[in-house]
Design an enzyme around this catalytic site. Structure first.
Site, PDB file in Angstrom:
ATOM      1  N   ASP A   1       0.827  -1.205   0.000  1.00  0.00           N
ATOM      2  CA  ASP A   1       0.000   0.000   0.000  1.00  0.00           C
ATOM      3  C   ASP A   1       0.858   1.251   0.000  1.00  0.00           C
ATOM      4  OD1 ASP A   1      -2.808  -0.920   0.125  1.00  0.00           O
ATOM      5  OD2 ASP A   1      -2.091  -1.958   1.918  1.00  0.00           O
TER       6      ASP A   1
ATOM      7  N   MET B   1     -12.557  -1.389  -3.828  1.00  0.00           N
ATOM      8  CA  MET B   1     -12.252  -1.186  -2.410  1.00  0.00           C
ATOM      9  C   MET B   1     -13.483  -1.535  -1.572  1.00  0.00           C
ATOM     10  SD  MET B   1      -9.132  -0.394  -2.032  1.00  0.00           S
ATOM     11  CE  MET B   1      -9.196  -0.009  -0.262  1.00  0.00           C
TER      12      MET B   1
ATOM     13  N   GLY C   1     -10.972  -5.052   4.966  1.00  0.00           N
ATOM     14  CA  GLY C   1     -11.866  -5.818   5.830  1.00  0.00           C
ATOM     15  C   GLY C   1     -12.083  -7.252   5.382  1.00  0.00           C
TER      16      GLY C   1
HETATM   17  C1  DX5 Z   1      -6.434   0.165   2.953  1.00  0.00           C
HETATM   18  C2  DX5 Z   1      -5.460  -0.680   2.185  1.00  0.00           C
HETATM   19  C3  DX5 Z   1      -5.535  -2.121   2.453  1.00  0.00           C
HETATM   20  C4  DX5 Z   1      -5.271  -2.538   3.878  1.00  0.00           C
HETATM   21  C5  DX5 Z   1      -6.304  -3.561   4.177  1.00  0.00           C
HETATM   22  O1  DX5 Z   1      -6.536   1.400   2.338  1.00  0.00           O
HETATM   23  O2  DX5 Z   1      -5.651  -0.503   0.783  1.00  0.00           O
HETATM   24  O3  DX5 Z   1      -4.707  -2.866   1.567  1.00  0.00           O
HETATM   25  O4  DX5 Z   1      -4.008  -3.093   4.101  1.00  0.00           O
HETATM   26  O5  DX5 Z   1      -6.209  -3.878   5.518  1.00  0.00           O
HETATM   27  P1  DX5 Z   1      -7.263  -4.841   6.215  1.00  0.00           P
HETATM   28  O6  DX5 Z   1      -7.185  -6.158   5.491  1.00  0.00           O
HETATM   29  O7  DX5 Z   1      -6.786  -4.895   7.614  1.00  0.00           O
HETATM   30  O8  DX5 Z   1      -8.614  -4.184   6.063  1.00  0.00           O
HETATM   31 ZN    ZN Z   2      -4.519  -1.866  -0.476  1.00  0.00          ZN
END
Ligand code: DX5
Ligand code: ZN
Length: 202
Positions: A34, A111, A151
């Site tokens: 990320d 997303m 999530g």
């Molecule tokens: C959030 C990121 C995700 C994040 C997801 O903006 O794009 O890739 O790491 O984290 P989790 O799986 O904990 O929701």
């Molecule tokens: Zn991500």
């Protein structure tokens, strides 16, 4: 559809990124990275120098999720590091306008949280859009991956697979677990089972 698992290092120990990547290397397909610039999203992570260093130490393909302003300016550097192209849309962004772009991309990321932070709650409202996106991809006969990010956990991954996702990003559900590799394997089993039962062709 072949399930791809992409653990997100956002929830890993940033001082030990190579080790954290190695912890899932045998069981993951890609490593999700990320990139946040504190402009496009209100959080700051890493940039191209760290990605280039990771490429030297990580055997998995890096799935670079660019959450940055001025992508025209910065994305080419990531592309030069060796890349395919993906398009990411936020939870409230409709997917239909992406249809004409499908031939241009390798992956569509829907997303399932507002981008910016790990550990947020999965947004169920994205599921109908995911289902429409899968139908759209099938209609075009395009080999476009459909990724979910945010999530994704043992509580939510089956709903994502059932709605048509085939690439699963999981941060806290993997790196928050005592055994990240075992968590990836368990999530993959759930996703594969739900995919088989989903009835999506291919
Ligand atoms: C959030 C990121 C995700 C994040 C997801 O903006 O794009 O890739 O790491 O984290 P989790 O799986 O904990 O929701
Ligand atoms: Zn991500």
């Amino acid at each position: 559809m072949a399930v791809q698992m992409a653990p997100s290092i956002l929830s890993a120990d940033f001082a030990r990124l190579a080790d954290e990547a190695a912890a899932v290397a045998a069981v993951a397909d890609w490593l999700h990275v990320d990139v946040m610039d504190s402009h496009f999203v209100p959080n700051l992570t890493i940039g191209l120098p760290v990605v280039e260093s990771l490429l030297k130490h990580v055997s998995l393909p890096l799935d670079c999720h660019l959450m940055i302003s001025e992508p025209d300016r910065w994305a080419p550097g990531y592309a030069e590091a060796g890349a395919r192209a993906g398009l990411a849309i936020n939870p409230a962004t409709p997917v239909e306008p992406c249809e004409d772009l499908l031939p241009e991309v390798d992956m569509l990321l829907l997303m399932t949280v507002e981008p910016g932070f790990g550990g947020q709650s999965f947004l169920d409202l994205v599921l109908p859009k995911l289902r429409r996106a899968r139908a759209m991809v099938q209609r075009h006969g395009a080999s476009v991956w459909l990724q979910v990010d945010g999530g994704v956990s043992e509580e939510t991954i089956e709903r994502c697979a059932d709605a048509g996702a085939d690439v699963f990003v999981a941060g806290s559900a993997v790196y928050g677990a005592d055994d990240p590799a075992a968590a990836v394997q368990a999530l993959r089993r759930q996703a594969e089972r739900a995919t088989e039962q989903s009835g999506w062709p291919g």
